[in-house]
Design an enzyme around this catalytic site. Structure first.
Site, PDB file in Angstrom:
ATOM      1  N   PRO A  92      10.299  -4.797   1.803  1.00  0.00           N
ATOM      2  CG  PRO A  92      11.012  -6.911   2.487  1.00  0.00           C
ATOM      3  CD  PRO A  92      10.079  -6.225   1.555  1.00  0.00           C
ATOM      4  CD  GLU A 119      12.946 -14.654  -1.622  1.00  0.00           C
ATOM      5  OE1 GLU A 119      13.724 -13.800  -1.161  1.00  0.00           O
ATOM      6  OE2 GLU A 119      12.279 -15.430  -0.918  1.00  0.00           O
ATOM      7  NE  ARG A 161      -5.717   9.012  10.884  1.00  0.00           N
ATOM      8  CZ  ARG A 161      -4.938  10.004  11.326  1.00  0.00           C
ATOM      9  NH1 ARG A 161      -3.846  10.347  10.671  1.00  0.00           N
ATOM     10  NH2 ARG A 161      -5.250  10.669  12.411  1.00  0.00           N
ATOM     11  CG  ASP A 176      -2.376  12.740  13.214  1.00  0.00           C
ATOM     12  OD1 ASP A 176      -3.346  12.729  13.985  1.00  0.00           O
ATOM     13  OD2 ASP A 176      -2.466  12.555  11.984  1.00  0.00           O
TER      14      ASP A 176
HETATM   15 CL1  6GU Z   1       6.221  -3.263   2.412  1.00  0.00          CL
HETATM   16  N1  6GU Z   1       6.643  -5.870   2.381  1.00  0.00           N
HETATM   17  C1  6GU Z   1       7.077  -7.010   2.938  1.00  0.00           C
HETATM   18  N2  6GU Z   1       6.943  -8.157   2.267  1.00  0.00           N
HETATM   19  N3  6GU Z   1       7.652  -7.063   4.129  1.00  0.00           N
HETATM   20  C2  6GU Z   1       7.739  -5.904   4.775  1.00  0.00           C
HETATM   21  C3  6GU Z   1       7.313  -4.685   4.263  1.00  0.00           C
HETATM   22  C4  6GU Z   1       6.751  -4.708   3.042  1.00  0.00           C
HETATM   23  N4  6GU Z   1       7.568  -3.715   5.150  1.00  0.00           N
HETATM   24  C5  6GU Z   1       8.148  -4.318   6.174  1.00  0.00           C
HETATM   25  N5  6GU Z   1       8.269  -5.621   5.950  1.00  0.00           N
END
Ligand code: 6GU
Length: 273
Positions: A92, A119, A161, A176
């Site tokens: 994230p 984590e 794709r 797209d």
């Molecule tokens: Cl790539 N991993 C995690 N654990 N949470 C996320 C993410 C990735 N992308 C958005 N939230």
């Protein structure tokens, strides 16, 4: 293209056997290898995590299983003739995964995914492999998942794709919504197919008119409406040169006006509920 995924939940990647990605694999366009990280643990409990230095909540994935797993996966790939690996680490805190990044990844011959649970992975692992190959830390959106495996599925489908010959129609990507270099990145509008009437609902007359110009204009207006409603940021970000006279008429109806800087903006009171 070769793909490797190292994970503590190999069964989470089962969807890679299905649909577009599964067919690309069956046709030999994608060579996918899923590996269980716990194969590179050496204690009775197959430990992959430990407490964070500095304290705090949660657990951190240990260096050795990841280092040994990635070394082994890379050695196997090189032995079987792959080259040019890039490491993809879903997190994230990564950079936003966009269509532009999907195109960049689709041009690489070999992607190695390192999805973490807990984590995250001890930072030294990423720093180590970054000295040997490009590393892409990517986030699939502003929300928190329990692990990176779902992101691997997302990135893999977006990339697969784009590979030559994977989608039936070579023109399919040009339209797209987020295709790089499109005049304006607008969301696509509604689509319809037979029957022409369903539960008392007709399809828009223009789509039956046979007037290709009018159909194209209608589709563009619907795209502008949907984009203004769902993603006004995409319109704000466009250079106004991306909009023709008819686009400007529709934008004006939707409450948008050109600003001196060349962009369009919408008065806050014009936002429909
Ligand atoms: Cl790539 N991993 C995690 N654990 N949470 C996320 C993410 C990735 N992308 C958005 N939230």
């Amino acid at each position: 293209m070769r793909l490797d995924v190292v994970t503590i939940f190999p069964e989470y990647l089962e969807p890679l056997n299905v649909s577009l990605v599964g067919k690309a694999r069956a046709r030999g366009q994608l060579n996918v290898h899923v590996h269980d990280l716990r194969e590179w643990t050496y204690d009775r409990h197959n430990t992959v995590d430990d407490t964070p230095y500095g304290g705090g909540p949660g657990m951190v994935m240990k260096t050795d299983p990841w280092g040994d797993a990635l070394d082994s996966v890379l050695a196997d790939g090189y032995d079987t003739g792959s080259h040019g690996p890039a490491l993809v680490v879903p997190t994230p805190s990564g950079r936003p995964f966009t269509q532009e990044l999907a195109v960049e990844l689709s041009e690489r011959p070999w992607l190695v995914f390192a999805p973490a649970r807990y984590e995250g992975i001890d930072r030294r692992v990423v720093d180590e492999y970054a000295t040997r190959m490009p590393v892409y830390e990517v986030s699939i959106g502003d929300y928190v998942l329990a692990g990176g495996e779902a992101a691997v599925l997302v990135v893999t489908e977006a990339v697969a794709r784009l590979l030559p010959g994977v989608l039936g129609n070579a023109e399919s990507h040009r339209d797209d919504s987020f295709a790089p270099g499109a005049m304006a990145n607008l969301l696509e509008g509604p689509v319809y197919t037979k029957p022409p009437e369903w539960r008392g609902r007709d399809i828009p007359d223009v789509l039956l008119s046979g007037h290709h110009g009018r159909i194209a204009r209608w589709r563009r207006d619907e795209a502008l409406k949907r984009t203004a409603a769902n993603r006004p940021d995409l319109i704000e970000r466009c250079d106004s040169a991306a909009f023709d006279k008819k686009d400007r008429e529709m934008l004006s109806i939707l409450g948008w006006q050109p600003a001196p800087d060349g962009r369009f903006w919408r008065r806050p009171e014009a936002v429909e509920e």
